[in-house]
Design an enzyme around this catalytic site. Structure first.
Site, PDB file in Angstrom:
ATOM      1  N   CYS A   1       0.874  -1.166   0.000  1.00  0.00           N
ATOM      2  CA  CYS A   1       0.000   0.000   0.000  1.00  0.00           C
ATOM      3  C   CYS A   1       0.911   1.217   0.000  1.00  0.00           C
ATOM      4  CB  CYS A   1      -0.866  -0.027   1.259  1.00  0.00           C
ATOM      5  SG  CYS A   1      -1.887   1.427   1.470  1.00  0.00           S
TER       6      CYS A   1
ATOM      7  N   CYS B   1      -0.202   3.380  -6.711  1.00  0.00           N
ATOM      8  CA  CYS B   1      -1.195   2.850  -5.782  1.00  0.00           C
ATOM      9  C   CYS B   1      -1.437   1.423  -6.237  1.00  0.00           C
ATOM     10  CB  CYS B   1      -2.492   3.659  -5.846  1.00  0.00           C
ATOM     11  SG  CYS B   1      -3.877   2.858  -5.003  1.00  0.00           S
TER      12      CYS B   1
HETATM   13  N1  DGL Z   1      -3.800   0.542  -2.496  1.00  0.00           N
HETATM   14  C1  DGL Z   1      -3.336   1.523  -1.592  1.00  0.00           C
HETATM   15  C2  DGL Z   1      -2.181   2.324  -2.130  1.00  0.00           C
HETATM   16  O1  DGL Z   1      -1.342   1.735  -2.722  1.00  0.00           O
HETATM   17  C3  DGL Z   1      -4.340   2.279  -0.812  1.00  0.00           C
HETATM   18  C4  DGL Z   1      -5.354   3.047  -1.500  1.00  0.00           C
HETATM   19  C5  DGL Z   1      -6.343   3.642  -0.523  1.00  0.00           C
HETATM   20  O2  DGL Z   1      -6.800   2.942   0.397  1.00  0.00           O
HETATM   21  O3  DGL Z   1      -6.672   4.823  -0.709  1.00  0.00           O
HETATM   22  O4  DGL Z   1      -2.062   3.495  -1.962  1.00  0.00           O
END
Ligand code: DGL
Length: 270
Positions: free
Chosen positions: A70, A194
């Site tokens: 994440c 993301c």
């Molecule tokens: N998938 C995550 C990232 O890489 C989180 C996205 C989120 O929860 O806003 O930032």
């Protein structure tokens, strides 16, 4: 022998998929904090508190090493966690560095001073929290000079993917790419910063055009993890079973995950 993979929701499955292919004998425990997604609109304290709680749960499941799959947590919480929270026998690693090493043509652990690299105009697509942390630009500046980064915060996209609304997600990708191109008409490279966004990679590539190289993290993280585990075999953890944990509704999350990974995935309550 389990390694933990954490994300706010479904996005980390793109990383899980790649690490499972790269390391087929290594069990992984996945934790999706779907009840609190998206993280990208939360403040840094909030992201820190949610992330540390999830990582503790993965430690309980026998994962001494946890990958924050994440970018938002890696950008907003990882440094603070590494400074004063992680016990000596545990490790938490983020997903930023392998990506930046690939972009700047560096080998693992090359700590030489920043130098000029081939790519000069880079588009970064990420959540509002990742964009405002400027963590990507900070890590890049340690390794490269003369790279112009234009960041586009992709509001709404994670929510649409979490809800499984792929029509809305596609429309949002196209409008965020248009907005980026108004600021930087000819990027040479685009970073999907993301872990949810690789689920829309084809649309990003189509909207950006074939001349733009799209970097997404999953395979880069898988290679770095394989390398890390060779050098630190003791970090493989004591857990022995693959498991999928969620703070959300396990049947709904399992349905979406099964569709994204194209194999049956059963989540249980974290
Ligand atoms: N998938 C995550 C990232 O890489 C989180 C996205 C989120 O929860 O806003 O930032």
């Amino acid at each position: 022998m389990a390694v933990g993979i954490f994300d706010s929701g479904l996005g980390g499955l793109t990383v899980l998929d790649a690490v499972t292919r790269r390391l087929p004998d290594q069990p992984f425990v996945y934790f999706g904090d779907n009840a609190h997604a998206p993280y990208g609109v939360r403040d840094a304290d909030d992201v820190y508190n949610l992330t540390t709680k999830a990582v503790e749960r993965l430690w309980e499941a026998g994962c001494d090493l946890v990958i924050l799959a994440c970018n938002t947590a890696s950008a907003a919480a990882l440094r603070r966690m590494q400074e004063n929270w992680i016990p000596r026998d545990k490790r938490v690693l983020g997903v930023f560095v392998p990506l930046i090493e690939a972009l700047t043509e560096r080998q693992w652990g090359d700590n030489s001073p920043p130098r000029e690299v081939a790519v000069k105009h880079v588009a970064l697509f990420a959540t509002p929290a990742t964009v405002s942390s400027r963590a990507f630009q900070r890590e890049l500046a340690f390794r490269a000079i003369g790279v112009d980064v234009e960041a586009q915060s992709c509001g709404g996209l994670v929510d649409a993917i979490e809800e499984g609304d792929m029509i809305l997600a596609e429309a949002l990708v196209r409008s965020h790419v248009d907005a980026l191109k108004r600021k930087m008409p000819n990027p040479e490279a685009a970073i999907l910063g993301c872990t949810h966004y690789p689920l829309m990679e084809e649309i990003f590539q189509e909207a950006l055009g074939p001349e733009v190289t799209v970097y997404s993290q999953a395979n880069l993280v898988a290679d770095s993890l394989a390398d890390y585990l060779v050098r630190h075999p003791n970090m493989r953890g004591t857990g022995t079973e693959e498991m999928f944990l969620t703070t959300g509704d396990p049947s709904k999350v399992g349905r979406h995950a099964t569709r994204f990974l194209k194999r049956e995935i059963t989540f249980i309550k974290a």
